[in-house]
Design an enzyme around this catalytic site. Structure first.
Site, PDB file in Angstrom:
ATOM      1  N   VAL A 159       0.809  -1.221   0.000  1.00 26.63           N
ATOM      2  CA  VAL A 159       0.000   0.000   0.000  1.00 26.63           C
ATOM      3  C   VAL A 159       0.841   1.270   0.000  1.00 26.63           C
ATOM      4  O   VAL A 159       0.301   2.374  -0.069  1.00 26.63           O
ATOM      5  CB  VAL A 159      -0.976   0.028   1.199  1.00 26.63           C
ATOM      6  CG1 VAL A 159      -2.036  -1.047   1.051  1.00 26.63           C
ATOM      7  CG2 VAL A 159      -0.225  -0.124   2.524  1.00 26.63           C
TER       8      VAL A 159
ATOM      9  N   ASN B   1      -6.452   0.823   7.479  1.00 29.50           N
ATOM     10  CA  ASN B   1      -6.075   0.206   8.742  1.00 29.50           C
ATOM     11  C   ASN B   1      -4.611  -0.240   8.795  1.00 29.50           C
ATOM     12  O   ASN B   1      -4.058  -0.394   9.878  1.00 29.50           O
ATOM     13  CB  ASN B   1      -6.979  -1.010   9.001  1.00 29.50           C
ATOM     14  CG  ASN B   1      -6.477  -1.884  10.113  1.00 29.50           C
ATOM     15  OD1 ASN B   1      -6.602  -1.561  11.289  1.00 29.50           O
ATOM     16  ND2 ASN B   1      -5.886  -3.022   9.759  1.00 29.50           N
TER      17      ASN B   1
ATOM     18  N   SER C  18      -4.571   6.241  16.364  1.00 25.28           N
ATOM     19  CA  SER C  18      -4.214   5.647  17.655  1.00 25.28           C
ATOM     20  C   SER C  18      -4.218   6.725  18.730  1.00 25.28           C
ATOM     21  O   SER C  18      -4.001   7.910  18.436  1.00 25.28           O
ATOM     22  CB  SER C  18      -2.823   5.013  17.574  1.00 25.28           C
ATOM     23  OG  SER C  18      -2.342   4.655  18.855  1.00 25.28           O
TER      24      SER C  18
ATOM     25  N   TYR D 102       5.836   6.360  15.294  1.00 26.69           N
ATOM     26  CA  TYR D 102       4.452   5.862  15.283  1.00 26.69           C
ATOM     27  C   TYR D 102       3.478   6.966  15.685  1.00 26.69           C
ATOM     28  O   TYR D 102       2.457   7.185  15.021  1.00 26.69           O
ATOM     29  CB  TYR D 102       4.345   4.676  16.238  1.00 26.69           C
ATOM     30  CG  TYR D 102       2.992   4.002  16.245  1.00 26.69           C
ATOM     31  CD1 TYR D 102       2.627   3.131  15.217  1.00 26.69           C
ATOM     32  CD2 TYR D 102       2.086   4.211  17.279  1.00 26.69           C
ATOM     33  CE1 TYR D 102       1.393   2.496  15.222  1.00 26.69           C
ATOM     34  CE2 TYR D 102       0.850   3.582  17.296  1.00 26.69           C
ATOM     35  CZ  TYR D 102       0.508   2.726  16.274  1.00 26.69           C
ATOM     36  OH  TYR D 102      -0.720   2.102  16.280  1.00 26.69           O
ATOM     37  N   ALA D 103       3.793   7.680  16.758  1.00 25.93           N
ATOM     38  CA  ALA D 103       2.910   8.756  17.210  1.00 25.93           C
ATOM     39  C   ALA D 103       2.797   9.863  16.164  1.00 25.93           C
ATOM     40  O   ALA D 103       1.713  10.397  15.918  1.00 25.93           O
ATOM     41  CB  ALA D 103       3.422   9.329  18.534  1.00 25.93           C
ATOM     42  N   ALA D 104       3.919  10.193  15.523  1.00 25.14           N
ATOM     43  CA  ALA D 104       3.897  11.213  14.473  1.00 25.14           C
ATOM     44  C   ALA D 104       3.039  10.779  13.296  1.00 25.14           C
ATOM     45  O   ALA D 104       2.269  11.570  12.739  1.00 25.14           O
ATOM     46  CB  ALA D 104       5.321  11.518  14.008  1.00 25.14           C
TER      47      ALA D 104
ATOM     48  N   LYS E 236       0.523   8.651  13.335  1.00 25.21           N
ATOM     49  CA  LYS E 236      -0.881   8.593  13.707  1.00 25.21           C
ATOM     50  C   LYS E 236      -1.465   9.991  13.941  1.00 25.21           C
ATOM     51  O   LYS E 236      -2.651  10.230  13.673  1.00 25.21           O
ATOM     52  CB  LYS E 236      -1.059   7.722  14.948  1.00 25.21           C
ATOM     53  CG  LYS E 236      -0.738   6.245  14.702  1.00 25.21           C
ATOM     54  CD  LYS E 236      -1.623   5.651  13.602  1.00 25.21           C
ATOM     55  CE  LYS E 236      -1.442   4.150  13.467  1.00 25.21           C
ATOM     56  NZ  LYS E 236      -2.338   3.564  12.445  1.00 25.21           N
TER      57      LYS E 236
END
Length: 249
Positions: free
Chosen positions: A66, A92, A144, A157-159, A161
């Site tokens: 993707v 997702n 998230s 990951y936080a950036a 999301k």
């Protein structure tokens, strides 16, 4: 259970965890679900589960990267031509590559951004064209609580999301006048492969922070996604629905 008969849905990351449950939930409502992920074998297991449960809908699988713009464009065009419509898009697919920010490599950061954020943009751009022409559609992005709160060791990951949240709100404003809504679901700690690797010490440290005192089930996230994809959610747009047992409070 919402009625998704005659609906065609794309679900990325449909081979496991939350994505698998979303596929099954939509198929339970009668949808034709086009599930994609990198792991073809795990995808087939999702489709087999739908067949075994004799769900009214069906799951069609496709191994897909993707993050590849050209591949995504061609696949979406082919699916729109084959099925004549795309009513629902659930972005997702997601990965982690944890590490403290001072030790994080360029590759760790870039890979997570590519899968968790850029792929959402690519699918939204291509499926959005189909939905705009039809003047209808539901886009649901899986973000998230890390994108809301931040999380030590997960700067990438936080950036990614948090970026999904900004993308969701922008798309919601752009496409609403064409009958397309865009919302996001922000899970907290859910029982998936991603959380199963956590040590018992970490899990026991997290549980007291969750007012409901437990990790969530993938089915609980899938139920919210199904609602947002349904006609009952026709006046909900640009929202971030948090499914975390109250953790982010």
């Amino acid at each position: 259970m919402p009625d998704f008969r005659d609906n065609v849905a794309i679900v990325t990351g449909g081979s496991r965890g939350i994505g698998r449950e979303i596929c099954l939930k939509l198929a339970a409502g009668g949808a034709t679900v086009l599930a994609c992920a990198r792991d073809a074998d795990r995808l087939r297991e999702t489709a087999t589960a739908a067949a075994d449960q004799q769900l009214p809908g069906r799951i069609v699988t496709q191994a897909l990267d993707v993050t590849d713009s050209q591949i995504v464009e061609k696949w979406v065009e082919a699916m729109a031509e084959e099925f004549g419509r795309i009513d629902i898009l659930v972005n997702n697919a997601g990965i982690t590559a944890d590490g403290l920010v001072m030790n994080m490599t360029d590759e760790q950061f870039d890979n997570v951004i590519q899968t968790n954020l850029k792929a959402v943009f690519l699918l939204t751009r291509e499926v959005g064209k189909v939905m705009v022409r039809a003047r209808r559609g539901r886009i649901i992005n899986i973000t998230s609580v890390s994108g809301i709160m931040g999380n030590p060791g997960q700067a990438n990951y936080a950036a990614s999301k948090a970026g999904v949240i900004g993308l969701t709100k922008s798309v919601a404003k752009e496409l609403a006048k064409r009958g397309v809504t865009c919302n996001a679901v922000a899970p907290g700690f859910i029982k998936t492969d991603m959380t199963s690797v956590l040590s018992e010490k970490v899990k026991e440290g997290v549980r007291p922070l969750i007012p409901l005192q437990r990790f969530g089930e993938p089915e609980e996230v899938a139920a919210v996604v199904a609602f947002l994809a349904s006609t009952e959610a026709s006046y909900i747009n640009g929202q971030i629905v948090v499914v975390d047992g109250g953790l982010h409070m």
